[in-house]
Design a protein around this motif. Structure first.
Motif, PDB file in Angstrom:
ATOM      1  N   GLN A   1       0.815  -1.219   0.000  1.00  0.00           N
ATOM      2  CA  GLN A   1       0.000   0.000   0.000  1.00  0.00           C
ATOM      3  C   GLN A   1       0.849   1.270   0.000  1.00  0.00           C
ATOM      4  O   GLN A   1       0.318   2.369   0.000  1.00  0.00           O
ATOM      5  N   LEU A   2       2.167   1.109  -0.022  1.00  0.00           N
ATOM      6  CA  LEU A   2       3.059   2.270  -0.107  1.00  0.00           C
ATOM      7  C   LEU A   2       3.250   2.629  -1.562  1.00  0.00           C
ATOM      8  O   LEU A   2       3.902   1.900  -2.316  1.00  0.00           O
ATOM      9  N   ALA A   3       2.673   3.725  -1.973  1.00  0.00           N
ATOM     10  CA  ALA A   3       2.724   4.097  -3.385  1.00  0.00           C
ATOM     11  C   ALA A   3       3.130   5.547  -3.544  1.00  0.00           C
ATOM     12  O   ALA A   3       2.916   6.384  -2.658  1.00  0.00           O
ATOM     13  N   ALA A   4       3.717   5.851  -4.684  1.00  0.00           N
ATOM     14  CA  ALA A   4       4.103   7.217  -5.011  1.00  0.00           C
ATOM     15  C   ALA A   4       2.865   8.021  -5.402  1.00  0.00           C
ATOM     16  O   ALA A   4       1.783   7.470  -5.647  1.00  0.00           O
ATOM     17  N   ASP A  56       8.603   8.248  13.410  1.00  0.00           N
ATOM     18  CA  ASP A  56       7.890   9.487  13.741  1.00  0.00           C
ATOM     19  C   ASP A  56       6.711   9.224  14.669  1.00  0.00           C
ATOM     20  O   ASP A  56       6.459   9.976  15.615  1.00  0.00           O
ATOM     21  N   ALA A  57       5.965   8.149  14.391  1.00  0.00           N
ATOM     22  CA  ALA A  57       4.816   7.833  15.242  1.00  0.00           C
ATOM     23  C   ALA A  57       5.265   7.505  16.661  1.00  0.00           C
ATOM     24  O   ALA A  57       4.692   7.999  17.641  1.00  0.00           O
ATOM     25  N   GLY A  58       6.293   6.677  16.778  1.00  0.00           N
ATOM     26  CA  GLY A  58       6.777   6.318  18.102  1.00  0.00           C
ATOM     27  C   GLY A  58       7.326   7.501  18.872  1.00  0.00           C
ATOM     28  O   GLY A  58       7.057   7.662  20.072  1.00  0.00           O
ATOM     29  N   ARG A  59       8.087   8.370  18.191  1.00  0.00           N
ATOM     30  CA  ARG A  59       8.654   9.549  18.853  1.00  0.00           C
ATOM     31  C   ARG A  59       7.549  10.489  19.320  1.00  0.00           C
ATOM     32  O   ARG A  59       7.603  11.013  20.442  1.00  0.00           O
ATOM     33  N   SER A  60       6.551  10.693  18.486  1.00  0.00           N
ATOM     34  CA  SER A  60       5.447  11.587  18.864  1.00  0.00           C
ATOM     35  C   SER A  60       4.720  11.071  20.098  1.00  0.00           C
ATOM     36  O   SER A  60       4.364  11.833  20.996  1.00  0.00           O
ATOM     37  N   TYR A  61       4.495   9.749  20.132  1.00  0.00           N
ATOM     38  CA  TYR A  61       3.796   9.191  21.290  1.00  0.00           C
ATOM     39  C   TYR A  61       4.666   9.249  22.543  1.00  0.00           C
ATOM     40  O   TYR A  61       4.160   9.508  23.646  1.00  0.00           O
ATOM     41  N   ASP A  62       5.975   9.044  22.390  1.00  0.00           N
ATOM     42  CA  ASP A  62       6.881   9.165  23.528  1.00  0.00           C
ATOM     43  C   ASP A  62       6.797  10.568  24.123  1.00  0.00           C
ATOM     44  O   ASP A  62       6.735  10.742  25.351  1.00  0.00           O
ATOM     45  N   HIS A  63       6.781  11.575  23.260  1.00  0.00           N
ATOM     46  CA  HIS A  63       6.689  12.956  23.726  1.00  0.00           C
ATOM     47  C   HIS A  63       5.315  13.242  24.340  1.00  0.00           C
ATOM     48  O   HIS A  63       5.205  14.004  25.308  1.00  0.00           O
ATOM     49  N   GLY A  86      11.799  -1.847  -2.689  1.00  0.00           N
ATOM     50  CA  GLY A  86      13.161  -1.924  -2.203  1.00  0.00           C
ATOM     51  C   GLY A  86      13.518  -0.930  -1.122  1.00  0.00           C
ATOM     52  O   GLY A  86      12.789  -0.746  -0.149  1.00  0.00           O
ATOM     53  N   ALA A  87      14.662  -0.276  -1.316  1.00  0.00           N
ATOM     54  CA  ALA A  87      15.195   0.643  -0.315  1.00  0.00           C
ATOM     55  C   ALA A  87      14.271   1.820  -0.063  1.00  0.00           C
ATOM     56  O   ALA A  87      14.170   2.306   1.067  1.00  0.00           O
ATOM     57  N   GLU A  88      13.584   2.294  -1.106  1.00  0.00           N
ATOM     58  CA  GLU A  88      12.686   3.445  -0.940  1.00  0.00           C
ATOM     59  C   GLU A  88      11.510   3.080  -0.045  1.00  0.00           C
ATOM     60  O   GLU A  88      11.128   3.838   0.839  1.00  0.00           O
ATOM     61  N   VAL A  92      10.695   4.728   3.766  1.00  0.00           N
ATOM     62  CA  VAL A  92       9.423   5.358   4.123  1.00  0.00           C
ATOM     63  C   VAL A  92       8.793   4.670   5.331  1.00  0.00           C
ATOM     64  O   VAL A  92       8.285   5.326   6.247  1.00  0.00           O
ATOM     65  N   LEU A  93       8.819   3.345   5.351  1.00  0.00           N
ATOM     66  CA  LEU A  93       8.261   2.612   6.490  1.00  0.00           C
ATOM     67  C   LEU A  93       8.979   2.967   7.789  1.00  0.00           C
ATOM     68  O   LEU A  93       8.360   3.137   8.835  1.00  0.00           O
ATOM     69  N   GLU A  94      10.287   3.103   7.711  1.00  0.00           N
ATOM     70  CA  GLU A  94      11.061   3.441   8.901  1.00  0.00           C
ATOM     71  C   GLU A  94      10.707   4.840   9.393  1.00  0.00           C
ATOM     72  O   GLU A  94      10.588   5.080  10.607  1.00  0.00           O
TER      73      GLU A  94
END
Length: 302
Positions: free
Chosen positions: A139-142, A170-177, A157-159, A163-165
């Motif tokens: 479901q990751l599309a340009a 970002d989601a984890g960092r936002s919730y940590d904050h 591949g790498a792209e 994006v997944l990373e």
């Protein structure tokens, strides 16, 4: 997981205590009551309550139109007649209340359907769960190069990994904050209604959503369409399965006339008549713009 063990126990308890009733019931939807139907990675749809069935549509129509429906030989035929001629109020006699767990960015698209009653989980009073929608790789599309609202080729591949990373980090960092701002261990802690503004829109929210069948059909026509955004379409598709069990005759008419049918303009109808007479109609002779002609051809060619 879509539901917690506590929610599962509550659902089992509700289903284990059926109540006698004198009102009309629909066996197809009774089987769905309270059960959570999984959607996406943490979401679900479940039926909390409903009112009416196919017979309620017929009953309302015969009260409203009286002798005008005497020529219709059976209930299914009457429902198809009502759908075919764009009658709305008989379908409004049926209602459904759903409990939906969904990402906030999907909820903001969904809420544009303003003909429903909604009560959403409040992050002013409660703390949001640490659950985020992370798309499956397919479901990751340009961005589409031809549609500003759509997707293009799937990332690979790498792209895709990059994006997944980013999404997960970002989601984890936002919730940590978010948790850090709420923390009151030796500190004042920020009010929940303010701390929530830091959360990303892929975090899950929940709501009760109640609507009538006429407006639900409008929702499904737009959101269960193949061109709808994937993340809202999968919710619409699950709801459509429930509706097909709830009001099978009405859903069959809806699928035929709305989902499977097509509206043709007066210009398009004129072109069809000319084509049936053997005329070679082109965009230049059709009276349509290039965009209209392209859509017209796609409709008749399938």
């Amino acid at each position: 997981m879509p539901i917690t063990p506590e929610q599962a126990a509550e659902i089992d308890a509700q289903r284990a205590q059926p109540q006698p009733t004198l009102r009309a019931t629909a066996p197809g939807i009774e089987a769905h009551l309270y059960t959570a139907l999984p959607v996406l990675d943490h979401g679900f749809v479940r039926v909390i309550d409903y009112m009416g069935d196919d017979s309620a549509i017929v009953q309302a129509a015969r009260v409203s139109y009286g002798a005008g429906t005497k020529h219709v030989s059976n209930d299914e035929g009457l429902i198809r007649y009502l759908m075919r001629h764009w009658h709305s109020t008989p379908f409004e006699m049926c209602e459904i209340k759903l409990h939906v767990k969904l990402p906030i960015f999907v909820a903001r698209q969904w809420i544009r359907h303003r003909t429903a009653n909604v009560n959403e989980y409040s992050a002013r009073y409660s703390i949001m769960d640490r659950e985020f929608y992370i798309p499956a790789p397919e479901q990751l599309a340009a961005q589409s190069s031809v549609n500003n609202q759509g997707r293009g080729a799937v990332l690979e591949g790498a792209e895709a990994a990059r994006v997944l990373e980013i999404l997960k980090t970002d989601a984890g960092r936002s919730y940590d904050h978010y948790e850090e701002m709420l923390d009151q261990d030796g500190k004042q802690g920020l009010a929940r209604e303010l701390a929530r503004m830091n959360l990303p829109t892929n975090i899950y929210t929940q709501w009760y959503w109640k609507t009538d069948l006429h407006n639900l059909f409008h929702f499904l026509r737009l959101r269960a369409d193949p061109h709808a955004q994937y993340e809202i379409r999968v919710y619409a598709e699950e709801i459509a399965k429930v509706v097909a069990d709830w009001v099978p005759a009405a859903y069959a008419a809806f699928a035929d006339y709305r989902m499977g049918g097509a509206s043709v303009s007066a210009t398009g109808l004129d072109c069809l008549r000319r084509m049936l007479k053997g005329e070679a109609v082109t965009q230049e002779t059709s009276g349509m713009s290039k965009g209209e002609w392209r859509e017209f051809l796609a409709m008749i060619e399938g």
